[in-house]
Design a protein around this motif. Structure first.
Motif, PDB file in Angstrom:
ATOM      1  N   ARG A   1       0.736  -1.241  -0.099  1.00 43.73           N
ATOM      2  CA  ARG A   1       0.023  -0.119   0.004  1.00 43.73           C
ATOM      3  C   ARG A   1       1.080   1.201  -0.080  1.00 43.73           C
ATOM      4  O   ARG A   1       1.959   1.348   0.820  1.00 43.73           O
ATOM      5  CB  ARG A   1      -0.887  -0.064   1.242  1.00 43.73           C
ATOM      6  N   VAL A   2       0.580   2.176  -0.880  1.00 41.80           N
ATOM      7  CA  VAL A   2       1.356   3.410  -0.927  1.00 41.80           C
ATOM      8  C   VAL A   2       0.109   4.501  -1.021  1.00 41.80           C
ATOM      9  O   VAL A   2      -0.788   4.364  -1.298  1.00 41.80           O
ATOM     10  CB  VAL A   2       2.244   3.509  -2.132  1.00 41.80           C
ATOM     11  N   ASP A   3       0.766   5.909  -0.884  1.00 40.84           N
ATOM     12  CA  ASP A   3       0.080   6.996  -1.131  1.00 40.84           C
ATOM     13  C   ASP A   3      -0.601   7.171  -2.733  1.00 40.84           C
ATOM     14  O   ASP A   3       0.185   6.405  -3.705  1.00 40.84           O
ATOM     15  CB  ASP A   3       0.667   8.283  -0.637  1.00 40.84           C
ATOM     16  N   THR A   4      -1.389   8.037  -2.935  1.00 40.96           N
ATOM     17  CA  THR A   4      -2.033   8.158  -4.375  1.00 40.96           C
ATOM     18  C   THR A   4      -1.015   8.759  -5.336  1.00 40.96           C
ATOM     19  O   THR A   4      -0.989   8.567  -6.540  1.00 40.96           O
ATOM     20  CB  THR A   4      -3.486   8.831  -4.374  1.00 40.96           C
ATOM     21  N   VAL A   5      -0.329   9.721  -4.822  1.00 42.28           N
ATOM     22  CA  VAL A   5       0.881  10.310  -5.474  1.00 42.28           C
ATOM     23  C   VAL A   5       1.853   9.247  -6.157  1.00 42.28           C
ATOM     24  O   VAL A   5       2.298   9.514  -7.399  1.00 42.28           O
ATOM     25  CB  VAL A   5       1.465  11.390  -4.835  1.00 42.28           C
ATOM     26  N   THR A   6       2.294   8.421  -5.175  1.00 38.55           N
ATOM     27  CA  THR A   6       3.221   7.570  -5.371  1.00 38.55           C
ATOM     28  C   THR A   6       2.781   6.497  -6.581  1.00 38.55           C
ATOM     29  O   THR A   6       3.190   6.146  -7.469  1.00 38.55           O
ATOM     30  CB  THR A   6       3.784   6.594  -4.336  1.00 38.55           C
ATOM     31  N   LEU A   7       1.365   6.125  -6.625  1.00 38.30           N
ATOM     32  CA  LEU A   7       0.801   5.283  -7.154  1.00 38.30           C
ATOM     33  C   LEU A   7       0.770   5.818  -8.586  1.00 38.30           C
ATOM     34  O   LEU A   7       0.780   4.854  -9.733  1.00 38.30           O
ATOM     35  CB  LEU A   7      -0.543   4.770  -6.641  1.00 38.30           C
ATOM     36  N   ALA A   8       0.505   7.134  -8.775  1.00 35.20           N
ATOM     37  CA  ALA A   8       0.392   7.628  -9.907  1.00 35.20           C
ATOM     38  C   ALA A   8       1.442   7.501 -10.894  1.00 35.20           C
ATOM     39  O   ALA A   8       1.413   7.498 -12.374  1.00 35.20           O
ATOM     40  CB  ALA A   8       0.013   9.133  -9.885  1.00 35.20           C
ATOM     41  N   ALA A   9       2.694   7.296 -10.256  1.00 33.40           N
ATOM     42  CA  ALA A   9       3.865   7.021 -11.266  1.00 33.40           C
ATOM     43  C   ALA A   9       4.049   5.393 -11.448  1.00 33.40           C
ATOM     44  O   ALA A   9       5.044   5.282 -12.219  1.00 33.40           O
ATOM     45  CB  ALA A   9       5.119   7.677 -10.428  1.00 33.40           C
ATOM     46  N   GLU A  10       3.291   4.731 -10.726  1.00 30.67           N
ATOM     47  CA  GLU A  10       3.630   3.448 -10.872  1.00 30.67           C
ATOM     48  C   GLU A  10       3.557   2.707 -12.178  1.00 30.67           C
ATOM     49  O   GLU A  10       2.367   3.076 -12.887  1.00 30.67           O
ATOM     50  CB  GLU A  10       2.652   2.493  -9.785  1.00 30.67           C
ATOM     51  N   VAL A  11       4.254   1.819 -12.911  1.00 28.02           N
ATOM     52  CA  VAL A  11       3.910   0.945 -13.991  1.00 28.02           C
ATOM     53  C   VAL A  11       3.985  -0.352 -13.676  1.00 28.02           C
ATOM     54  O   VAL A  11       4.845  -1.064 -13.075  1.00 28.02           O
ATOM     55  CB  VAL A  11       5.599   1.190 -15.045  1.00 28.02           C
ATOM     56  N   ALA A  12       2.520  -0.758 -13.332  1.00 29.19           N
ATOM     57  CA  ALA A  12       2.266  -2.055 -12.808  1.00 29.19           C
ATOM     58  C   ALA A  12       2.892  -3.199 -13.652  1.00 29.19           C
ATOM     59  O   ALA A  12       3.081  -4.106 -13.161  1.00 29.19           O
ATOM     60  CB  ALA A  12       0.755  -2.194 -12.767  1.00 29.19           C
ATOM     61  N   ALA A  13       2.951  -3.330 -14.872  1.00 31.38           N
ATOM     62  CA  ALA A  13       3.315  -4.236 -15.741  1.00 31.38           C
ATOM     63  C   ALA A  13       4.382  -3.652 -16.796  1.00 31.38           C
ATOM     64  O   ALA A  13       4.055  -3.583 -17.980  1.00 31.38           O
ATOM     65  CB  ALA A  13       2.227  -4.879 -16.452  1.00 31.38           C
TER      66      ALA A  13
END
Length: 459
Positions: A307-319
């Protein structure tokens, strides 16, 4: 400490460019606290390590071909030189290319790659001493961090990359010190530069091309200072009436001037020991802490919920489809660290991404946003990890911040070891001398002594 005399803003209604220009013109190394000058030296060494990481991965080659021609400014870690402007573009972009440089969680940006390559190149061209370069770097950091605090996180929410947006005025401030501009010219340098930083957050989705926006913005800041030195004028109110309105919905002008010249931000930036986006690092550190605390090894992990904050997740490349995208993959970063023993930039390769063990562990890692973590952002940018093991245990661990933040800083020895691991093969026998000169930067009579070593044993 002797406080700078020209930065009081009591009852001061001057435009921010004027306030910052007075501040920049008054910065002197001898007035700086010793911990600030040490922080500047350490970040020079750290930036050289980050650049070496980029050269090791060949991120300089395309720009060398795009910007041909010989010149006096070395491209760090290579046998070639370029003109001042081209060297700034290339060294800045390459320093940013593996996302291994310092950063600040209150700006979402990376000041070292944004301004140190430009300041270093201009200092060498002008033949200044190390103390003057330190003063320039510190001044550039203050402009970067103060403007960054004023617009973050709104600027990212609007779609901009803060590193590129801030690189131009920060570089202009550093260059103004080295050009010894008076306060009015320094103010114009910063004002002109506010139009020359450009970068989009979405560009981070392709790490192969995105660093160019930082290099070009740094070049823009350099040109702005040189233009101001010729007598060109900017618009004094450009920060309040242009920069803030363009890049933030709720800019905080008071954060630009608060204790200006009394409090220094350079020591508050974080340093990295992992590659990839900073958003990956708290999850990586949390996963390592969990596995150590409970004696878990990768084969014990049935599932991992990150679990991370929403700003961090916005930069995430899941695949991630390739190594560039892997730099923004939390699952990849965790898997590599747990399986390979480190997450240095050299691990971010297509071959590692296709490693069956890495792919198998990534498939067991799920990353999602937890809005509860947004409450502390950006003071806290942590992670919560829950692991289900093969024995049926449900384990949890949380960290408020990644390691390397000012609350838990890395030691000088850690940064020197980082330099050894990334730059040792580039510089060979010169590596120890480079470290020594970088760490004694305030006492160097001429920064060219360090500059001359940065083409040693090139690849």
């Amino acid at each position: 400490m002797q406080a700078l005399s020209t930065v009081s803003r009591k009852a001061d209604t001057s435009p921010l460019t004027v306030v910052l220009g007075r501040f920049v013109a008054d910065v002197r190394a001898e007035h700086l606290p010793s911990d600030v000058t040490r922080a500047a030296s350490l970040r020079v060494l750290d930036t050289l390590a980050a650049a070496a990481s980029g050269v090791q991965q060949g991120t300089h080659l395309g720009l060398l071909a795009l910007l041909p021609g010989d010149g006096p400014s070395p491209i760090w870690g290579t046998a070639v030189g370029r003109s001042l402007r081209d060297a700034v573009i290339i060294n800045s972009a390459v320093s940013h290319s593996t996302y291994f440089e310092d950063g600040c969680r209150y700006t979402g940006g990376h000041p070292s790659s944004a301004l140190i390559p430009a300041a270093f190149a201009l200092a060498c061209e002008r033949g200044v001493c190390g103390a003057e370069l330190v003063a320039a770097i510190v001044a550039g950091y203050e402009v970067f961090l103060r403007l960054g605090r004023a617009i973050y996180p709104s600027t990212v929410e609007r779609g901009f990359q803060s590193t590129a947006i801030l690189a131009a005025p920060a570089t202009a401030a550093a260059a103004a010190v080295l050009l010894r501009l008076p306060a009015d010219r320094a103010a114009h340098a910063i004002a002109i530069a506010c139009s020359h930083g450009a970068g989009l957050k979405m560009a981070l989705k392709n790490a192969g091309s995105q660093p160019l926006q930082v290099g070009r913005s740094s070049e823009g800041g350099l040109l702005s200072a040189l233009y101001a030195a010729q007598g060109a004028d900017g618009v004094p109110e450009v920060i309040e009436q242009g920069f803030f309105k363009a890049y933030a919905a709720n800019a905080r002008a008071d954060l630009v001037t608060h204790e200006l010249g009394l409090e220094w931000g350079i020591g508050q930036t974080y340093l990295k020991m992992h590659g990839g986006c900073r958003g990956n690092h708290a999850p990586v550190d949390t996963a390592v802490a969990l596995t150590r605390e409970y004696g878990v090894v990768p084969r014990d992990i049935v599932s991992m919920d990150v679990r991370v904050d929403t700003v961090t997740l916005a930069a995430e490349v899941a695949a991630p489809a390739n190594a560039d995208q892997a730099r923004f993959s939390i699952a990849f970063s965790i898997a590599v660290r747990l399986l390979k023993g480190d997450a240095m930039p050299a691990r971010y390769t297509d071959a590692t991404l296709q490693d069956p063990q890495v792919r198998a562990l990534m498939a067991r890692i799920r990353v999602s946003a937890d809005t509860a973590l947004d409450a502390g952002f950006p003071d806290r940018r942590g992670a919560v990890i829950r692991v289900c093991t093969t024995t049926g245990n449900q384990l949890e661990y949380a960290l408020d911040r990644a390691l390397g933040e000012p609350e838990q800083p890395y030691a000088n020895d850690d940064v020197e070891r980082k330099f050894d691991l990334t730059a040792g093969t580039l510089y060979g026998a010169s590596a120890d001398r480079i470290k020594a000169l970088a760490m004694s930067l305030p006492s160097l009579q001429d920064v060219k002594a360090l500059n001359d070593l940065l083409q040693a044993n090139p690849t």
